[in-house]
Design a protein around this motif. Structure first.
Motif, PDB file in Angstrom:
ATOM      1  N   ALA A 148       0.834  -1.208   0.000  1.00  0.00           N
ATOM      2  CA  ALA A 148       0.000   0.000   0.000  1.00  0.00           C
ATOM      3  C   ALA A 148       0.868   1.257   0.000  1.00  0.00           C
ATOM      4  O   ALA A 148       0.599   2.214  -0.738  1.00  0.00           O
ATOM      5  CB  ALA A 148      -0.936  -0.010   1.203  1.00  0.00           C
ATOM      6  N   LEU A 149       1.901   1.265   0.832  1.00  0.00           N
ATOM      7  CA  LEU A 149       2.805   2.413   0.864  1.00  0.00           C
ATOM      8  C   LEU A 149       3.485   2.600  -0.490  1.00  0.00           C
ATOM      9  O   LEU A 149       3.632   3.737  -0.982  1.00  0.00           O
ATOM     10  CB  LEU A 149       3.846   2.230   1.964  1.00  0.00           C
ATOM     11  CG  LEU A 149       3.339   2.247   3.407  1.00  0.00           C
ATOM     12  CD1 LEU A 149       4.459   1.879   4.372  1.00  0.00           C
ATOM     13  CD2 LEU A 149       2.755   3.605   3.778  1.00  0.00           C
ATOM     14  N   ALA A 150       3.900   1.489  -1.104  1.00  0.00           N
ATOM     15  CA  ALA A 150       4.554   1.580  -2.412  1.00  0.00           C
ATOM     16  C   ALA A 150       3.607   2.157  -3.457  1.00  0.00           C
ATOM     17  O   ALA A 150       4.018   2.962  -4.312  1.00  0.00           O
ATOM     18  CB  ALA A 150       5.052   0.199  -2.836  1.00  0.00           C
ATOM     19  N   ARG A 151       2.328   1.759  -3.396  1.00  0.00           N
ATOM     20  CA  ARG A 151       1.353   2.275  -4.380  1.00  0.00           C
ATOM     21  C   ARG A 151       1.151   3.769  -4.198  1.00  0.00           C
ATOM     22  O   ARG A 151       1.109   4.525  -5.179  1.00  0.00           O
ATOM     23  CB  ARG A 151       0.026   1.533  -4.219  1.00  0.00           C
ATOM     24  CG  ARG A 151      -1.028   1.951  -5.244  1.00  0.00           C
ATOM     25  CD  ARG A 151      -0.631   1.471  -6.619  1.00  0.00           C
ATOM     26  NE  ARG A 151      -1.588   1.879  -7.646  1.00  0.00           N
ATOM     27  CZ  ARG A 151      -1.406   2.893  -8.505  1.00  0.00           C
ATOM     28  NH1 ARG A 151      -0.295   3.619  -8.435  1.00  0.00           N
ATOM     29  NH2 ARG A 151      -2.313   3.166  -9.403  1.00  0.00           N
ATOM     30  N   LEU A 152       1.043   4.218  -2.964  1.00  0.00           N
ATOM     31  CA  LEU A 152       0.880   5.649  -2.715  1.00  0.00           C
ATOM     32  C   LEU A 152       2.135   6.411  -3.114  1.00  0.00           C
ATOM     33  O   LEU A 152       2.067   7.542  -3.630  1.00  0.00           O
ATOM     34  CB  LEU A 152       0.546   5.891  -1.241  1.00  0.00           C
ATOM     35  CG  LEU A 152      -0.812   5.358  -0.766  1.00  0.00           C
ATOM     36  CD1 LEU A 152      -0.913   5.449   0.751  1.00  0.00           C
ATOM     37  CD2 LEU A 152      -1.953   6.120  -1.424  1.00  0.00           C
ATOM     38  N   SER A 153       3.286   5.790  -2.916  1.00  0.00           N
ATOM     39  CA  SER A 153       4.538   6.420  -3.326  1.00  0.00           C
ATOM     40  C   SER A 153       4.595   6.567  -4.842  1.00  0.00           C
ATOM     41  O   SER A 153       5.077   7.586  -5.360  1.00  0.00           O
ATOM     42  CB  SER A 153       5.725   5.594  -2.824  1.00  0.00           C
ATOM     43  OG  SER A 153       6.956   6.181  -3.183  1.00  0.00           O
TER      44      SER A 153
END
Length: 387
Positions: A148-153
């Protein structure tokens, strides 16, 4: 902007409220100058409660599955600066099925990210605020959160992770984690890179998330004040004027007492025979296939849940002075008070729908604290009104 009398006014922060529920994010942030210009939820009953408190919802609230929402629908919104997302927790919760972000409910995170992706960089919100349960951090060994963090990044955001238990503000134990995403151009000068020190808003498991992901994902953190010391009993939330008919009859109270374990009954009797009146909350649990009542050890409420059955509802127990104990279900007003929504109008839906709405919502005081100490310093750094 100059207001009446020449007073300087801060321009409103336009926000989109995804998975809006009954509107407690709006309740929290509106006094800080946030203006919700678009909201969405799939539940008609939640919309009815939202509209009863915010009539302008008729103009901007979209009752629909988020899978039917496309970024183009938000492109006409003027200077959209903030998007909030309290996406479903059922597949992430330790009490749920733990399917994680591949689950039918919690997988709606990807739909939120899709809508952001469909918005051009010119109109994409400057800040996003996501809320969910602590189980998000451990789902699939932590991989769901990393993904999820990678997608938002990928969408351009620098990320920060917080953990706040609502008991610092209201007499309810409700631990939640928050992800704050900020576009790099909007990071304040006092934003830090690296691993934050352990604090009450970033316990060791949160700093470990920063340490694990900082080399792969753009992350930051802001210095935040200590959380306040919260109330230690239920006295401020009880609806003392609730109808007497809500209290259970003697037979039902006896069944409640009889279901207590030996240890629970000792606690119950100590409170019943004390020289002070006290209130405790209780949940029904299933132990070795047997339904039993458990009295909470401390004098605050357990985490409110959505009302999917008797075991998910919370009971209030009145004890003291050697008198006969009294037991009843907690009321919608008490649920509202426990969520920090003391002024929320309960004029839409059935009592059970109201309980469900609050059990599925955010705590107003927690989100307002984040708004005051994090969102405003990022979005309106020159505005001192939130101090």
């Amino acid at each position: 902007m100059i207001g009446d009398g020449g007073r300087m006014e801060t321009e409103a922060i336009n926000a989109a409220e995804f998975f809006a529920g009954i509107g407690l994010v709006r309740t929290a942030l509106e006094p800080l100058g946030v203006k919700v210009v678009w909201a969405n939820d799939i539940k008609q009953a939640k919309y009815e409660a939202y509209r009863a408190n915010y009539p302008d919802a008729e103009k901007h609230f979209k009752v629909d599955d988020i899978r039917n929402v496309v970024g183009d629908q938000l492109k006409t919104l003027s200077r959209l600066e903030l998007a909030t997302s309290s996406f479903p927790c059922i597949d992430l919760s330790l009490a749920g099925n733990r399917r994680g972000l591949v689950g039918e409910q919690s997988g709606m995170f990807w739909q939120f990210a899709r809508v952001l992706d469909e918005m051009s960089e010119e109109i994409r919100p400057r800040v996003v605020l996501l809320e969910n349960v602590h189980g998000f951090a451990t789902s699939h060994g932590g991989q769901d959160l990393t993904d999820a963090l990678a997608r938002l990044s990928q969408l351009g955001y620098s990320l920060d992770v917080l953990a706040i238990d609502a008991k610092h503000f209201v007499p309810q134990s409700r631990p939640r984690m928050f992800i704050v995403g900020v576009l790099p151009a909007d990071l304040p000068n006092n934003a830090h890179v690296g691993v934050p020190v352990v604090s009450d808003v970033r316990p060791a498991w949160v700093t470990a998330i920063h340490a694990k992901n900082q080399d792969k994902i753009k992350m930051h953190y802001l210095d935040l004040p200590d959380l306040p010391v919260g109330p230690t009993d239920l006295s401020g939330v009880i609806e003392y004027g609730a109808p007497e008919s809500l209290w259970w009859d003697q037979q039902r109270v006896k069944a409640f007492v009889d279901s207590l374990s030996d240890g629970q009954r000792l606690r119950f009797e100590a409170l019943r025979t004390s020289d002070a009146l006290s209130y405790r909350t209780a949940y029904r649990r299933t132990r070795q296939g047997v339904s039993m009542w458990e009295l909470r050890r401390d004098a605050i409420a357990g985490c409110l849940r959505t009302t999917g059955g008797g075991s998910s509802k919370q009971a209030l127990v009145e004890l003291g002075f050697g008198r006969e104990p009294r037991v009843r279900w907690m009321t919608p007003r008490e649920y509202a008070n426990l969520m920090g929504a003391t002024e929320y109008r309960l004029i839409a839906g059935t009592p059970n729908q109201q309980l469900f709405g609050f059990g599925d919502a955010v705590v107003v005081d927690v989100v307002r604290w984040i708004g005051k100490h994090y969102l405003l310093p990022v979005l309106r750094p020159d505005n001192k009104a939130g101090n």
